[in-house]
Design an enzyme around this catalytic site. Structure first.
Site, PDB file in Angstrom:
ATOM      1  N   LYS A   1       0.821  -1.208   0.000  1.00 40.67           N
ATOM      2  CA  LYS A   1       0.000   0.000   0.000  1.00 40.67           C
ATOM      3  C   LYS A   1       0.864   1.271   0.000  1.00 40.67           C
ATOM      4  CE  LYS A   1      -4.022  -2.226   0.669  1.00 40.67           C
ATOM      5  NZ  LYS A   1      -3.657  -3.643   0.730  1.00 40.67           N
TER       6      LYS A   1
HETATM    7  C1  LIG Z   1      -4.336  -4.761   0.361  1.00 44.54           C
HETATM    8  C2  LIG Z   1      -3.525  -5.995   0.284  1.00 44.54           C
HETATM    9  C3  LIG Z   1      -3.792  -6.986  -0.669  1.00 44.54           C
HETATM   10  C4  LIG Z   1      -4.980  -6.894  -1.606  1.00 44.54           C
HETATM   11  O1  LIG Z   1      -4.846  -5.861  -2.548  1.00 44.54           O
HETATM   12  P1  LIG Z   1      -6.108  -5.293  -3.335  1.00 44.54           P
HETATM   13  O2  LIG Z   1      -5.616  -4.141  -4.091  1.00 44.54           O
HETATM   14  O3  LIG Z   1      -7.106  -4.920  -2.267  1.00 44.54           O
HETATM   15  O4  LIG Z   1      -6.612  -6.392  -4.188  1.00 44.54           O
HETATM   16  C5  LIG Z   1      -2.959  -8.066  -0.730  1.00 44.54           C
HETATM   17  N1  LIG Z   1      -1.907  -8.205   0.116  1.00 44.54           N
HETATM   18  C6  LIG Z   1      -1.622  -7.277   1.054  1.00 44.54           C
HETATM   19  C7  LIG Z   1      -0.474  -7.495   1.971  1.00 44.54           C
HETATM   20  C8  LIG Z   1      -2.413  -6.137   1.161  1.00 44.54           C
HETATM   21  O5  LIG Z   1      -2.121  -5.220   2.088  1.00 44.54           O
END
Ligand SMILES: *Cc1c(COP(=O)(O)O)cnc(C)c1O
Length: 496
Positions: free
Chosen positions: A112
């Site tokens: 993120k």
């Molecule tokens: C948010 C997240 C995901 C999923 O990503 P999306 O964009 O919501 O599909 C997968 N792995 C981790 C570690 C995340 O923080």
């Protein structure tokens, strides 16, 4: 470049306007009216640039209402210093033809950061252009990683305040600790009783509360979102797919124009959708593999064309993927429905009303051409962590393990030998208990930091700095509210 709503309503808006608003007035999500193309000359140019240079070029294509200087200052602010070794998205080779794209070297150790280090720059620049002097109040519903990354991105950014809601059921201890200890004068965090979908629905309800919006507008405040419904979250994610491909070509791992598959551990469908946009720009991506945990609503949808959230919600060892309402799928639906906003709106009404929708036949075929889906249960996740560590001495986190497992399922099912990049979304040290259990290590201590030290010790890996530092950090936010108290929590925060 103009942006339109997935539900077909309202006017076309500029990139700044789309990022500033977050959600379109008709409840839809913004997407670019056309997708810029990655010409051979541009691809060649990108290969010669570093990550920052690539990000500047690619963002510039989508945000032509930002000046090159503005884009450059946003991109440099995000990627210049915040990432380990100044390398935001390194590739690791797992075996011949299989790579991991590591997106967790930023300040909060999950992917993120790739977007949320950049969004504050994009948003404050947008506010200066179209914000009319308002202050932005950013609301975030998090399944664990978004919250911390958004807090870190927006902390002490002038003209912004940020409130993060996290579900009490679901986030890992380390994720909660990261949020409880957040620094910054403009931040607030609260737990919510319930799961992620309850929390996300609560935030959506606040956004839909017209009276509240007007009340805030009188105080010169504007509610906006840092969730991946915001175009400013998706756009930075397109960059690392293109950059990874450039890296593989310049390293001689891929031939010119040779196709590659990406396997993406998926929850809200944001990360994988960014890969789809990279493919639409012309990046030679073959299949996109959508990997789910036990909450396999997307696997079923891609396999059958029926999206049905009427099913049990499981809290898994990959909590950031414990999601039954994948908000970003709406952007893909728009394409699958032939850019028919009314059709998308009808599907979303079905989802809101009956918890399910059925894709038209033709959409299912289009989906099937570009995507493949699989899921991995808890046992499979643990087995994969142990197996990959034993075989390759590479330590996976639980989310990435889901993707590695699904990539294997795909190759076994299809015999497709196209090179595979698996998107690695978090550091294993965010989930030390699950990872240690997967490795078969018994008699685990209670404390998360003791767990992290044990994991480092047993695997010969280092605890990332941002996680090690949490142990001494004071807790600032320990409050919890009920789902129907989320608006009250917002008021309390704003009146502080
Ligand atoms: C948010 C997240 C995901 C999923 O990503 P999306 O964009 O919501 O599909 C997968 N792995 C981790 C570690 C995340 O923080």
């Amino acid at each position: 470049m103009q942006y339109i709503s997935t539900r077909g309503g309202g006017e076309r808006v500029s990139g700044a306007e789309a990022i500033f608003r977050g959600l379109a007035p008709d409840g839809g999500l913004y997407l670019p009216e056309s997708i810029p193309s990655l010409t051979p000359a541009l691809f060649h140019e990108l290969c010669g640039l570093d990550y920052i240079g690539r990000a500047e070029r690619i963002l510039g294509l989508f945000l032509d209402d930002y000046t090159p200087d503005e884009i450059s200052s946003c991109v440099r602010g995000a990627y210049q210093d915040g990432f380990q070794d100044n390398c935001p998205a390194p590739l690791a080779k797992l075996s011949e033809g299989t790579y991991l794209l590591e997106l967790w070297h930023g300040p909060t150790c999950a992917f993120k950061d790739m977007a949320l280090q950049l969004l504050p720059g994009l948003l404050t620049t947008a506010m200066a252009k179209v914000g009319g002097g308002k202050e932005a109040v950013i609301l975030v519903a998090t399944s664990g990683d978004t919250g911390k990354a958004a807090l870190e991105g927006f902390r002490d950014v002038p003209g912004t305040r940020i409130l993060v809601y996290y579900p009490q059921e679901g986030v890992s201890t380390m994720q909660r600790r990261q949020m409880e200890t957040q620094q910054g004068g403009n931040v607030w965090v609260t737990g919510v009783r319930g799961n992620f979908d309850d929390t996300q629905n609560g935030v959506k309800a606040i956004f839909g509360d017209q009276a509240l919006r007007e009340e805030l507008a009188k105080k010169n405040l504007l509610l906006t979102s840092a969730n991946s419904i915001n175009w400013g979250r998706l756009l930075p994610q397109i960059v690392y797919y293109i950059s990874a491909y450039c890296g593989l070509v310049t390293d001689g791992e891929l031939g010119h124009n040779q196709p590659v598959n990406f396997c993406v551990p998926t929850g809200n469908f944001g990360n994988i959708l960014a890969a789809h946009y990279a493919r639409r720009m012309g990046l030679p991506i073959g299949k996109l593999l959508c990997a789910s945990n036990r909450n396999k609503v997307l696997t079923d949808c891609i396999r059958t064309g029926i999206y049905d959230r009427n099913r049990p919600f499981y809290c898994t060892s990959s909590p950031s993927m414990d999601i039954l309402i994948s908000s970003n799928l709406e952007r893909l639906l728009f394409e699958l429905c032939g850019s028919d906003g009314a059709a998308v709106a009808a599907l979303q009404r079905d989802l809101a009303g009956r918890g399910r929708f059925v894709l038209p036949d033709q959409a299912v075929q289009t989906l099937d051409r570009g995507f493949w889906a699989g899921f991995c249960d808890e046992q499979g996740t643990a087995d994969t962590i142990r197996e990959v560590f034993t075989r390759c001495s590479y330590l996976l986190d639980t989310h990435t393990a889901v993707a590695v497992q699904v990539a294997g399922q795909y190759q076994a099912a299809t015999q497709d030998t196209t090179p595979m990049v698996i998107v690695s979304t978090a550091s294993p040290f965010k989930f030390p208990r699950s990872v240690l259990e997967a490795l078969g290590i018994a008699d685990l201590p209670d404390d998360d930091f003791a767990l992290a030290r044990l994991l480092a010790d047993r695997t010969g890996t280092d605890i990332p700095g941002p996680i090690a530092e949490l142990e001494q950090a004071p807790r600032r936010f320990e409050g919890v509210c009920a789902g129907d108290e989320m608006t009250a929590a917002l008021r309390a925060f704003l009146n502080r």
